[in-house]
Motif scaffolding. Structure first.
Motif: not given
Length: 446
Positions: A242-247, A275-282, A284-291
């Motif tokens: 398993x390969x995990x990436x954090x930003x 291949x992941x597509x990383x999108x900014x959160x809407x 007002x919402x937190x970006x905790x789940x982005x990565x």
């Protein structure tokens, strides 16, 4: 007894000086001069030196009458001192009658020629310390050559002490704490090289320095990408990993530079895994789940592989209606990033391991395989003899193999043939004949 080299090339402050065996800039003793002779030396010493350097006066603890002029090499160290004084024109003193330059050159030439001839006939180059341990770089390279295993020794061993810019001089000590680190490293290396089964999946994390600008292509990563991380990793067994990436995040724990969608590629040996597509959160919402879910799982064969994690580079063309910010960025408050960056990559596994596979390390170790239980002892002896000879950098004797074979038998009784080889290998890697470089006098030398 000190002898000089007839020609030495000395590096001083980045410049190359050619010295003819002394400190100074005189030309070689016989260049452009007549052949020196003994009578010229005797005349020079009697006229300019004997009054101060006789047995009674003994100025500077030097009595020339006690030096053998027929066999210059017998008092080489004292004659070297004479050469240095004459070359720099420090003797005779300024208040004494001064020799001519030709007299200086003739005396120096005779002494240099005699010492050079003696050094050529019976060289004494000297020697370094009789033993010293491998420094960290040498240890890493030796493991690579011995076991075909690339390791990062800096992760397991402390840095060596520097002396005048070199880290291979003051390496004669072996403290208890350093020995403990060597023991731990030997166990990890032998387990990794053998590909021993693990009780649970293990993991290792690689981080990118915070001051690395990741808005352009980085060396070692695929073309057409920007930023990211590349690492050579030895997978211990066949199985799933398993390969995990954090930003990268700023001090407010927000992902840096995420203003539009970006694509992140994970590849193994240039083969795309995910291949992941990383999108900014809407807004007002937190970006905790982005990565939180940048995780890829793939089957890997045991052995060395190259893992790369990088963003796909966007086209360099710009819209005329968009403002292009200053393109020097690596940190949120002083130089805000213009795009997201990789912070760390973790490799976890193996899951559902199927065995150690066929790795370069195992091929280097198992040069012989047993045909049955009755052949295991003899096979282990052949394997350990080969490893010990290469690890100790010399032919081995029966006494050298007693300890490795004892450790093999202990490991064999606890976990089988390969467990015995693993334990014996870890013993070889902490043996003084491996950790220390020992300079021995040749047989029959005085």
């Amino acid at each position: 007894m000190a002898y000089r080299w007839s020609l030495a090339v000395v590096l001083v402050s980045g410049a190359i000086w050619t010295a003819s065996g002394q400190h100074g800039t005189s030309s070689p003793p016989t260049a452009g001069r007549s052949q020196p002779n003994r009578s010229q030396l005797d005349g020079f010493l009697e006229s300019h030196c004997a009054a101060c350097h006789d047995r009674e006066t003994n100025s500077g603890n030097l009595a020339l009458a006690e030096l053998d002029r027929d066999h210059i090499a017998r008092n080489a160290e004292a004659w070297e001192k004479v050469i240095r004084q004459l070359t720099t024109r420090q003797m005779p003193p300024n208040d004494s009658p001064r020799p001519t330059e030709s007299d200086y050159d003739a005396a120096i030439a005779y002494l240099e020629s005699a010492l050079d001839a003696a050094a050529q006939h019976e060289p004494h180059p000297g020697r370094t310390a009789t033993f010293r341990r491998l420094n960290r770089t040498e240890y890493q390279n030796t493991i690579r050559d011995l076991l075909a295993l690339d390791i990062d020794a800096s992760a397991w061993l402390p840095a060596d002490e520097l002396s005048h810019g070199f880290d291979n001089i003051t390496v004669t000590d072996l403290s208890p704490s350093l020995l403990s680190r060597y023991l731990s490293a030997a166990q990890k290396i032998s387990r990794l090289a053998i590909g021993a089964a693990q009780q649970a999946p293990d993991g290792e994390t690689f981080r990118v320095r915070a001051d690395v600008t990741q808005d352009a292509h980085l060396p070692g990563l695929p073309l057409g990408t920007r930023g990211g991380l590349a690492t050579n990793y030895h997978f211990s067994q066949d199985g799933e990993y398993e390969i995990q990436v954090h930003l990268m995040r700023d001090r407010n724990e927000e992902v840096e530079g995420l203003r539009e969608p970006h694509e992140l590629e994970i590849a193994l040996d240039r083969r795309r895994i995910e291949l992941f597509t990383i999108e900014p959160p809407p807004r007002g919402e937190s970006d905790r789940a982005v990565d939180a879910n940048l995780t890829a799982r793939t089957k890997v064969q045991a052995g060395p592989h190259r893992l790369t994690v990088a963003f796909l580079k966007k086209p360099s063309s710009l819209l005329e209606t968009e403002r292009q910010p200053l393109n020097v960025h690596f940190n949120y408050y002083r130089h805000p990033r213009i795009g997201p960056a990789v912070y760390e990559v973790s490799i976890v596994g193996p899951f559902e391991a199927t065995g150690p596979g066929d790795t370069p390390s195992r091929r280097r170790i198992f040069t012989s395989l047993p045909t049955g239980p009755n052949d295991e002892e003899a096979c282990a002896q052949r394997i350990l003899a080969t490893l010990a000879r290469r690890a100790f950098r010399r032919p081995v004797t029966e006494d050298d193999l007693k300890a490795p074979l004892a450790m093999y038998r202990q490991g064999r009784s606890e976990g089988g043939f390969e467990s015995g080889i693993e334990l014996a290998l870890s013993g070889i890697l902490v043996n003084p004949h491996f950790l220390l470089r020992i300079e021995r006098d040749p047989a029959g030398s005085s």
